[in-house]
Write an enzyme that holds these catalytic residues in place. Structure first.
Site, PDB file in Angstrom:
ATOM      1  N   HIS A  18      14.821 -13.186  88.602  1.00 22.77           N
ATOM      2  CA  HIS A  18      13.391 -13.504  89.055  1.00 22.77           C
ATOM      3  C   HIS A  18      12.878 -13.185  90.547  1.00 22.77           C
ATOM      4  O   HIS A  18      11.984 -12.447  90.733  1.00 22.77           O
ATOM      5  CB  HIS A  18      13.154 -14.838  89.098  1.00 22.77           C
ATOM      6  N   HIS A  21       9.119  -5.998  88.301  1.00 19.90           N
ATOM      7  CA  HIS A  21       8.619  -5.196  87.142  1.00 19.90           C
ATOM      8  C   HIS A  21       7.793  -4.031  87.383  1.00 19.90           C
ATOM      9  O   HIS A  21       7.263  -4.019  88.383  1.00 19.90           O
ATOM     10  CB  HIS A  21       7.925  -6.046  86.059  1.00 19.90           C
ATOM     11  N   GLN A  44       5.211  -0.936  85.211  1.00 15.78           N
ATOM     12  CA  GLN A  44       4.117  -0.921  83.911  1.00 15.78           C
ATOM     13  C   GLN A  44       4.307   0.478  83.445  1.00 15.78           C
ATOM     14  O   GLN A  44       4.523   1.538  84.098  1.00 15.78           O
ATOM     15  CB  GLN A  44       2.806  -1.282  84.170  1.00 15.78           C
TER      16      GLN A  44
HETATM   17 ZN   LIG Z   1      10.708 -14.319  86.612  1.00 12.73          ZN
END
Ligand SMILES: [Zn+2]
Ligand SMILES: [Zn+2]
Length: 317
Positions: free
Chosen positions: A88, A141, A143
């Protein structure tokens, strides 16, 4: 409302996607991208997650604009989130080279799937990183937007490359720019046998860096195994250098720009673009009136000096 509207003055599509306003605030202690959330596989290295509030979607009306000053059409396409890691709080700059390679393989796989879909014209791979760029989700992340039209900056690059090729016996403008950069050797930041990272001659953003493939390749689909590993290494080096430039995670936009699909004649050259927003250790670059309203960029640092600063940052190559 989910539609594309034609901006008659700038000749470009604007995505009107009102559902995005209703995106829920995530609880502080829960992340949908974490294994065990029920939203992603319980065990993954990298993973593709369909965007819950897509600007472009397979269910949207097809892209079939009729001419007119107030033209509108459907945003058929796809928007995916690419999860770089199950961890995370890991900043993308801390991903291992092997991890970046898996990300590149996933970008490539998704590009290949879209290449078979006649609704898709351009696969835009990108990452927004940092709160300064509006990212509230720390989970690492990027995209992918699969778009039914060629966005204006790519359209403009294509027009430049076409003009250059017509005047120079079909030569590639990007290949020429890269060979000039290598010859001048004043703005190179890092390189290996397959890719070269450099600060562009007319960089618009502070510490802007471009990574060009040495070989003339148009999309991710053209890269061989060795080149993909080399690109992973090059991205990793640039991201680490950025964090060492000011001693914290650089807020930036990263775009992986590829040729339009189903257009083998379109003159394009695969490249990665880093557009950082930090213009010094304490100041952000804002895209203010002259940049946003007029489209003219002001740079505070000479590209040659910035290249030197980045070259000196670890990891040195
Ligand atoms: Zn996460
Ligand atoms: Zn080329």
């Amino acid at each position: 409302m989910n539609q594309l509207r034609w901006h008659a003055l700038l000749q470009q599509w604007v995505v009107v996607s009102t559902g995005r306003q209703d995106r829920p605030q995530m609880p502080a202690d829960w992340c949908p991208f974490d294994p065990g959330s029920g939203k992603v596989p319980d065990d993954y290295d990298v993973s593709l997650y369909p965007n819950d509030f897509p600007a472009f979607s397979p269910a949207a009306a097809p892209f079939a604009p009729a001419p007119g000053l107030f033209a509108e059409t459907g945003p058929r396409g796809a928007c995916d989130v690419i999860l770089y890691s199950p961890e995370h709080a890991l900043p993308p700059s801390q991903l291992t080279v092997e991890n970046w390679r898996k990300v590149i393989d996933l970008w490539t796989q998704r590009t290949r799937e879209h290449a078979e879909n006649p609704d898709i014209t351009l696969v835009a791979v990108f990452e927004n990183c940092g709160e300064a760029v509006g990212v509230t989700m720390p989970h690492p992340h990027g995209q992918i937007y699969a778009m039914p039209f060629i966005p204006p900056n790519v359209e403009r690059e294509l027009a430049s490359a076409r003009q250059y090729a017509d005047a120079h016996g079909g030569d590639c403008l990007y290949c020429r720019l890269l060979s000039e950069e290598l010859k001048q050797d004043r703005r190179i930041v890092a390189s290996d046998g397959h890719f070269v990272a450099f600060v562009p001659y007319a960089a618009r953003f502070p510490a802007e860096v471009a990574i060009y493939a040495r070989r003339h390749t148009r999309t991710l689909l053209d890269l061989n195994d060795e080149e993909k590993s080399s690109l992973a290494n090059c991205i990793s080096i640039v991201r680490k250098k950025y964090d060492n430039l000011y001693g914290f995670v650089m807020p930036l936009m990263m775009t992986v720009k590829q040729a339009p699909l189903q257009q083998p004649q379109a003159p394009y050259h695969l490249h990665v673009q880093f557009l950082p927003l930090q213009r010094s250790a304490t100041k952000l670059k804002y895209l203010a009136s002259i940049e946003t309203g007029y489209g003219t960029f002001l740079a505070d640092t000479a590209p040659e000096q910035m290249a030197e600063n980045l070259r000196r940052c670890e990891p040195q190559t």
